[in-house]
Scaffold this motif. Sequence first.
Motif, short mmCIF file in Angstrom:
data_model
loop_
_atom_site.label_atom_id
_atom_site.label_comp_id
_atom_site.label_asym_id
_atom_site.label_seq_id
_atom_site.Cartn_x
_atom_site.Cartn_y
_atom_site.Cartn_z
N GLN A 242 -5.25 -15.67 2.34
CA GLN A 242 -4.72 -14.96 3.47
C GLN A 242 -4.38 -13.53 2.98
O GLN A 242 -3.89 -13.29 1.61
N ARG A 243 -4.77 -12.46 3.86
CA ARG A 243 -4.81 -11.22 3.46
C ARG A 243 -3.26 -10.49 3.38
O ARG A 243 -2.60 -10.68 4.19
N GLY A 244 -3.21 -9.68 2.39
CA GLY A 244 -2.01 -8.78 2.20
C GLY A 244 -2.23 -7.59 1.91
O GLY A 244 -3.09 -7.16 1.19
N GLN A 245 -1.68 -6.60 2.74
CA GLN A 245 -1.96 -4.82 2.45
C GLN A 245 -0.82 -4.54 1.92
O GLN A 245 0.30 -4.99 2.25
N ILE A 246 -1.05 -3.71 0.95
CA ILE A 246 0.21 -2.93 0.22
C ILE A 246 0.10 -1.49 0.32
O ILE A 246 -1.17 -1.00 0.17
N LEU A 247 1.06 -0.44 0.44
CA LEU A 247 1.06 0.88 0.33
C LEU A 247 1.97 1.21 -0.78
O LEU A 247 2.86 0.65 -1.09
N VAL A 248 1.56 2.38 -1.60
CA VAL A 248 2.43 3.01 -2.65
C VAL A 248 2.63 4.29 -2.53
O VAL A 248 1.36 5.24 -2.07
N THR A 249 3.65 4.66 -2.83
CA THR A 249 4.17 6.21 -2.29
C THR A 249 4.17 6.99 -3.75
O THR A 249 4.01 6.14 -4.94
N GLU A 250 4.18 8.18 -3.54
CA GLU A 250 4.29 9.23 -4.81
C GLU A 250 5.81 8.63 -5.34
O GLU A 250 6.39 7.91 -4.83
N ARG A 251 5.58 9.16 -7.11
CA ARG A 251 6.83 8.93 -7.64
C ARG A 251 8.05 9.58 -7.18
O ARG A 251 7.92 10.79 -6.81
N THR A 252 9.25 9.04 -7.17
CA THR A 252 10.49 9.93 -6.87
C THR A 252 11.68 9.27 -7.88
O THR A 252 11.18 8.27 -8.43
N SER A 253 12.64 9.74 -7.77
CA SER A 253 13.94 9.52 -8.58
C SER A 253 14.38 7.99 -8.48
O SER A 253 14.09 7.51 -7.31
N ARG A 254 14.48 7.30 -9.43
CA ARG A 254 14.90 5.95 -9.37
C ARG A 254 16.15 5.82 -8.40
O ARG A 254 17.24 6.41 -8.72
N THR A 255 16.22 4.87 -7.34
CA THR A 255 17.08 4.98 -6.44
C THR A 255 17.73 3.79 -6.35
O THR A 255 18.97 3.67 -6.24
N TRP A 256 17.02 2.42 -6.46
CA TRP A 256 17.58 1.19 -6.02
C TRP A 256 17.74 0.42 -7.51
O TRP A 256 16.74 0.41 -8.08
N PRO A 257 18.83 -0.21 -7.70
CA PRO A 257 18.89 -1.05 -9.03
C PRO A 257 18.18 -2.29 -8.93
O PRO A 257 17.95 -2.93 -10.08
N ILE A 258 17.80 -2.51 -7.69
CA ILE A 258 17.28 -4.04 -7.65
C ILE A 258 15.96 -3.94 -6.74
O ILE A 258 16.08 -3.32 -5.74
#
Length: 383
Positions: A242-258
Amino acid sequence: MMAPVRVARQDEMRRFDAIVIGGGLVGTAIGYGLARTGRLVALIDEGDVAYRASRGNFGLVWVQTKGLGAPHYQRWTRASAAAWPLFADELEERTGIKLGHEQNGGVQLCLSDAELAKRHAMMQQMQVEAGNFGFEYRMLDHAELAAMLPGLGPTVAGASWTPYDGHVNSLLLFHALHKAFAAAGGTYLPDSTVTAAVAAPGDFRIDVRDETLGAPQIVLAAGLGNAALAPLFGLNAPVHPQRGQILVTERTSRTWPIPLGSIRQTPEGSILLGSSEEEVGFDTSQKPEIMRAIARRAVLSFPWLAELQIVRAWAALRVMPPDGLPIYDESEQFPGAFTANCHSGVTLAASHAKLFAPMVAAGALDPMLAPFSARRFDVSAAA
Ligand SMILES: Cc1cc2nc3c(=O)[nH]c(=O)nc-3n(C[C@H](O)[C@H](O)[C@H](O)COP(=O)(O)OP(=O)(O)OC[C@H]3O[C@@H](n4cnc5c(N)ncnc54)[C@H](O)[C@@H]3O)c2cc1C
């Protein structure tokens, strides 16, 4: 077409206590789990010839979507999640590799009231099915969620939350498992595709790289390769891609705790967006329309994500059993032959190393794993 092969004479054969076929996350976790108990283990791997699940996943240690209608799967996943913190410590201690493991709960976003109502019903049902074992969750409305996750989009209706979830750098996990396996005395044999075997109860022989390996135990953990290997050992592993596709962004400041079910930020700041679920056979190509859909949902969830550049994207194939639940079995025809198959090999890595491998070492799977036998498919075929 697989066929039995010529077997070398006993004195030509390299013997192990156990042979594990498949050096992905599942096989390496089991191989490490066996080697850490002092067993002599060979890990046979086809090698880096394709975009394998273990190199292309999302990195969640995820509980809250697992086991609706199958409370045994919820319990097994929870056992792994519970074992994860000590497992991560142990791997870090043995290898010096920091896994980036965090497990402080997670949320699954719902973009509409209908999605939220459906998810609420699912969580209620899972709690009922968990019985005395318990299943802790909370539904969060938009205001509560916005206080927890900065930059939340106005159209997000709410989310479910459980305390069990987390995430990890799964490539570092993979690296650490291989390193810990070798450090525990394991023998890794890459570029070795197993296409044939000779099986007898408690006596298994395979030919790889011009030599014959023998062991009283064998574990089939070859991901999608298990479908063809299993019948050689009297087993059944009808897994499909089963295929899954993923995107990754450039780094940014840590925003979410979880982490969120389809969005997570690494400790270094990159944000992973994913992942699709596509029934397209062994096709690992990327599709712009799917990538757009992933990005659109992410931007609806957090509009500020639209400002970030996508720096990487890939597709990989999940190892999917017909009903989505893992398959664990020991061969009735050839006792000593086991198989392990699942589509959540990151989440279940701790269970595979710390629970499944000791069962193999002890010579039998625990009855708790009986509902995961592929014999369940015989029952449904006969019904
Ligand atoms: C897009 C995507 C997102 C995912 N996200 C998550 C997630 O967030 N959390 C999670 O828990 N899981 C996730 N997964 C699933 C997880 O990655 C898999 O469950 C796990 O990697 C499966 O590992 P495996 O060892 O069974 O298979 P594989 O990684 O495919 O490894 C199998 C190995 O066996 C070898 N092999 C095959 N046939 C033979 C043979 N005949 N002889 C010798 N060797 C052989 C192959 O070369 C390969 O190295 C995701 C998967 C995908 C694709």
